[in-house]
Design a protein around this motif. Sequence first.
Motif, PDB file in Angstrom:
ATOM      1  N   THR A  73       0.683  -1.052  -0.148  1.00  0.00           N
ATOM      2  CA  THR A  73       0.207   0.062   0.197  1.00  0.00           C
ATOM      3  C   THR A  73       0.529   1.249   0.005  1.00  0.00           C
ATOM      4  OG1 THR A  73      -1.513  -1.153   0.896  1.00  0.00           O
ATOM      5  CG2 THR A  73      -1.925   1.257   1.133  1.00  0.00           C
ATOM      6  N   ARG A  74       1.838   1.290   0.885  1.00  0.00           N
ATOM      7  CA  ARG A  74       2.608   2.410   1.178  1.00  0.00           C
ATOM      8  C   ARG A  74       3.488   3.150  -0.576  1.00  0.00           C
ATOM      9  NH1 ARG A  74       1.156   5.660   3.897  1.00  0.00           N
ATOM     10  NH2 ARG A  74       1.413   3.955   5.555  1.00  0.00           N
ATOM     11  N   ARG A  75       3.954   1.580  -0.627  1.00  0.00           N
ATOM     12  CA  ARG A  75       4.896   1.786  -1.859  1.00  0.00           C
ATOM     13  C   ARG A  75       3.892   2.501  -3.095  1.00  0.00           C
ATOM     14  NH1 ARG A  75       9.683  -2.455  -4.628  1.00  0.00           N
ATOM     15  NH2 ARG A  75      10.032  -1.069  -5.905  1.00  0.00           N
ATOM     16  N   ALA A  76       2.820   1.599  -3.436  1.00  0.00           N
ATOM     17  CA  ALA A  76       2.048   2.371  -4.529  1.00  0.00           C
ATOM     18  C   ALA A  76       1.575   3.959  -3.777  1.00  0.00           C
ATOM     19  CB  ALA A  76       0.649   1.832  -4.734  1.00  0.00           C
TER      20      ALA A  76
ATOM     21  N   ARG B 249       8.908   6.501  -7.088  1.00  0.00           N
ATOM     22  CA  ARG B 249       9.266   5.731  -7.165  1.00  0.00           C
ATOM     23  C   ARG B 249      10.368   5.968  -6.825  1.00  0.00           C
ATOM     24  NH1 ARG B 249      14.198   5.830 -10.525  1.00  0.00           N
ATOM     25  NH2 ARG B 249      12.702   7.276 -11.498  1.00  0.00           N
ATOM     26  N   GLN B 250      11.082   7.692  -7.649  1.00  0.00           N
ATOM     27  CA  GLN B 250      12.006   8.205  -6.622  1.00  0.00           C
ATOM     28  C   GLN B 250      11.385   8.349  -4.724  1.00  0.00           C
ATOM     29  OE1 GLN B 250      10.370   9.504  -8.521  1.00  0.00           O
ATOM     30  NE2 GLN B 250      11.383   9.931 -10.540  1.00  0.00           N
ATOM     31  N   GLU B 251      10.893   8.617  -4.455  1.00  0.00           N
ATOM     32  CA  GLU B 251      10.410   8.551  -2.921  1.00  0.00           C
ATOM     33  C   GLU B 251      11.179   7.167  -2.342  1.00  0.00           C
ATOM     34  OE1 GLU B 251       7.007   9.724   0.322  1.00  0.00           O
ATOM     35  OE2 GLU B 251       6.895  10.788  -0.852  1.00  0.00           O
ATOM     36  N   TRP B 252       9.725   6.652  -2.956  1.00  0.00           N
ATOM     37  CA  TRP B 252      10.580   4.852  -2.704  1.00  0.00           C
ATOM     38  C   TRP B 252      12.070   4.392  -2.279  1.00  0.00           C
ATOM     39  CZ3 TRP B 252       7.588   1.731   0.405  1.00  0.00           C
ATOM     40  CH2 TRP B 252       8.556   0.589   0.575  1.00  0.00           C
TER      41      TRP B 252
END
Length: 262
Positions: free
Chosen positions: A11-14, A18-21
């Motif tokens: 959930t968090r990754r979605a 992408r850069q923040e992850w």
Amino acid sequence: MKSMSHLAHSTRRAQVSRQEWEVRVKLAAAYRLAALLRWTDHIYTHFSARVPGPDEHFLINAYGLLFDEISASNLVKVDVDGTIIDDPLGLGINQAGYVIHSAIHRARPDLTAVLHTHTRDGAAVSAQREGLLPISQHALAYYSRVAYHDYEGVALDLDEQQRLVANLGTSNILILRNHGLLTGGVSVEHAFRELHGLERACAIQVAAQAGGNAQLLHASPAAIAKVHEQAQHFCAGDGEGVARHWAALIRQLDREGLDYQQ
């Protein structure tokens, strides 16, 4: 059935770019590496990283988690004014962490990561009047770059921020007197490389001072100047040395497990 932690991770990754992850994974790795290297002070001290993008948001640990419990998805997102943007566990953040890290992130946008420790050796050197001594190759990489900030009590007061930033100046290496160490970097891996070497320099100094009445040998001014010049290359944030150093650390960390990436 997928575990709750896996679902929370998905959930968090979605929900983030992408850069923040990528920054979240690196910052979580830095916390786990600090635990592996025994740099922790229970649930205290804090590492932070700026969230990529136009907003002045940064990531920091949830207050109450041990460093070996930090993962990419449970980091707290906060803005430089102290507003919590995202707090997955509802634990809030350490106020001292907010005071220190928000001050630097606001004043020094070039430092995207800020790491702070209370290790035995770092705190010991911070309590010495002369601070870091030019007695080892490790120390010389920092000796000409280190700044100092006098102790004012637990960093809970916002008015300390202006003095903290003024003392840091244009450096990215700060010894908080009677307190601990702090490094900043153009990336998480850069800040960690700086902290790793600084911690080692402090450990060597404390060990040397434990040698009884032996007189400590300070490096010559010429050697200090030479290593200062050399350090511009091997301590550079975009240098090959930082990348190699971080890659080796990640290999070491991954042998312990990959749950920091969750």
